[in-house]
Design an enzyme around this catalytic site. Structure first.
Site, PDB file in Angstrom:
ATOM      1  N   ALA A 269      14.474  -9.446  -0.070  1.00 54.49           N
ATOM      2  CA  ALA A 269      15.824  -9.112   0.355  1.00 54.49           C
ATOM      3  C   ALA A 269      16.498 -10.100   1.295  1.00 54.49           C
ATOM      4  O   ALA A 269      17.726 -10.153   1.339  1.00 54.49           O
ATOM      5  CB  ALA A 269      15.821  -7.731   1.006  1.00 54.49           C
ATOM      6  N   PRO A 271      18.328 -13.120   3.159  1.00 55.97           N
ATOM      7  CA  PRO A 271      18.782 -12.684   4.488  1.00 55.97           C
ATOM      8  C   PRO A 271      19.607 -11.403   4.500  1.00 55.97           C
ATOM      9  O   PRO A 271      20.126 -11.023   5.540  1.00 55.97           O
ATOM     10  CB  PRO A 271      19.620 -13.872   4.953  1.00 55.97           C
ATOM     11  CG  PRO A 271      20.207 -14.412   3.705  1.00 55.97           C
ATOM     12  CD  PRO A 271      19.147 -14.254   2.647  1.00 55.97           C
ATOM     13  N   GLY A 273      22.283 -10.442   2.200  1.00 52.26           N
ATOM     14  CA  GLY A 273      23.617 -10.400   1.606  1.00 52.26           C
ATOM     15  C   GLY A 273      23.717  -9.417   0.451  1.00 52.26           C
ATOM     16  O   GLY A 273      24.643  -8.593   0.388  1.00 52.26           O
ATOM     17  N   CYS A 391      18.683 -18.295  -8.293  1.00 53.10           N
ATOM     18  CA  CYS A 391      19.833 -19.177  -8.053  1.00 53.10           C
ATOM     19  C   CYS A 391      19.500 -20.565  -8.602  1.00 53.10           C
ATOM     20  O   CYS A 391      19.761 -21.583  -7.971  1.00 53.10           O
ATOM     21  CB  CYS A 391      20.202 -19.240  -6.569  1.00 53.10           C
ATOM     22  SG  CYS A 391      18.866 -19.782  -5.483  1.00 53.10           S
TER      23      CYS A 391
END
Length: 453
Positions: A269, A271, A273, A391
């Site tokens: 999880a 940082p 967001g 990502c």
């Protein structure tokens, strides 16, 4: 163009700090974002701190191209040049080529840095090399190795192995577009707490402060901005009204599609967001269990929840591979697994990441991703949803991981992403995949899978 200062016999503090940070990035494999977050520029005046950040990010981004040019102009073995002198030359050339600092100012500042930070005679070397390239700036030398990937990698300042992979997959035109995007100053995504403040109000407020901004064309609670500093100064983030978050991350949460009163697990999880966006989409009704393996990063999740006034979030320092052991009866309606990855979709914002990655690391990452997927799957209730996201734009970490998982787990079925995100971002196989040059956001991938009841 940086604000010019009167001629001085002392080096500019912003440039001096930039050289020291650049040394750490190269010698210690430090990360730009981490160095800046350590508040190493806080002792500088705000304007100087911003310039330092610009210098560090820009030189790091264009390092390979700068080195190629400098090696052509330096009389001697450029690869044996003192590291600090090399950083000063890179900074001076970056100013001349990319920031358009007037030549007299860029040369003067670079010479001062060399004299003060290396030795007095070093100023002559810096002056000679930069003046040589200044005379050639309208017809700079070009690489001619005979290898297309190598030449493009030098010109666009990327590792050759990345360019080889992208050329094989995308072709030359798309690869060049991707590298151009990676070398362009990025837009930043800002998520608006539209339950507390209207997006239009935020946009008017940014316009009043002369911040270049626009509404997101794909998410009705996001805006795009060119600069983050005015937003940080406006304290809207501190008040819990805004959060810095790329639109691609927002799209992953939309694909998860959280609902009030559900139990949702955010498995990697930090940082926080996506965690806070999940809770916001649930109207803070239900349970969001956020796990991360790093205590410091877990604390950041708690702080983000507190800042945004979200009470449904419970953050715990725990590796997702051990959650089922600690909580043997825990089953969630939805599980989000945003795995550690190569990050090759975020190179526009992470200027240094391209130099910290190597192809060999992909094998280790994919093994970790498989293990995390296995653990996350055990936490999904029958009929529940599992979203796997990254990502990166590399298929080994994306489609191939999901396809391998589905072969091992016939009790899960892929659900096409088109019902939750724009069709232009959905692949023929039904995955969410953003493309940075087209979508003007980070490159991200996500797959939505449902466990059969």
């Amino acid at each position: 163009m940086p604000k010019l200062r009167p001629f001085s016999k002392q080096p500019d503090p912003a440039r001096r700090e930039a050289v020291q940070l650049l040394e750490r990035i190269e010698s210690d494999q430090a990360y730009v974002n981490r160095l800046i977050s350590e508040h190493l520029t806080d002792e500088l005046p705000p304007e100087a701190g911003r310039r330092t950040t610009e210098y560090v990010a820009g030189v790091t981004r264009w390092r390979r191209w700068l080195d190629f040019l400098l090696a052509q102009a330096y009389h001697g073995r450029y690869d044996q040049l003192e590291p600090r002198l090399r950083q000063i030359l890179r900074l001076g050339l970056y100013e001349l080529l990319f920031l358009k600092t007037p030549a007299y100012a860029a040369l003067h500042e670079a010479v001062l840095l060399a004299q003060a930070m290396v030795r007095p005679q070093a100023g002559k070397v810096v002056n000679a090399v930069l003046r040589t390239l200044l005379r050639q700036q309208d017809f700079l030398p070009q690489p001619q190795t005979g290898d297309v990937a190598e030449d493009l990698a030098i010109c666009y300042s990327h590792p050759t192995w990345m360019v080889q992979r992208w050329l094989a997959r995308y072709g030359r035109e798309a690869t060049e577009a991707l590298m151009q995007h990676n070398n362009t100053r990025p837009w930043f995504g800002i998520r608006v707490r539209t339950d507390r403040i209207a997006r239009s109000v935020v946009l008017h407020r940014l316009a009043d402060r002369r911040v270049e901004a626009e509404p997101s064309p794909v998410l009705d609670d996001f805006v795009r901005v060119r600069r983050l500093q005015p937003i940080l100064e406006d304290r809207l983030i501190e008040k819990g009204l805004l959060a810095v978050q790329d639109e691609s991350a927002g799209l992953v949460v939309r694909l998860l599609d959280p609902h009030p009163e559900e139990t949702i697990i955010d498995a990697c999880a930090a940082p926080g967001g996506k965690t806070t966006y999940i809770a916001t989409r649930m109207r803070d009704h239900g349970r969001v269990l956020a796990f991360d393996v790093h205590p410091g990063r877990t604390e950041r999740i708690r702080q983000a929840a507190l800042q945004q006034g979200l009470t449904s979030i419970v953050a715990e320092t725990l590796d997702v591979r051990h959650v089922a052991e600690r909580y043997p009866t825990l089953q969630a309606d939805r599980v989000l697994l945003d795995v550690p990855c190569s990050g090759l979709g975020v190179l526009a914002k992470r200027a240094d990441l391209r130099w910290h990655r190597c192809p060999e690391a992909l094998d280790e990452l994919t093994q970790l991703q498989d293990a995390l997927l296995e653990a996350a799957a055990r936490l999904v209730r029958p009929g529940g949803v599992l979203v796997y996201s990254t990502c990166t734009i590399e298929p080994e970490e994306n489609e191939m991981r999901v396809q391998a998982f589905l072969q091992r787990h016939p009790e899960f079925a892929l659900e096409g992403a088109e019902n939750w995100v724009p069709a232009s971002m959905v692949t023929p196989a039904g995955f969410l995949a953003t493309w940075p040059p087209r979508d003007r956001m980070d490159g991200a991938f996500a797959a939505r899978m449902r466990r059969k009841a």
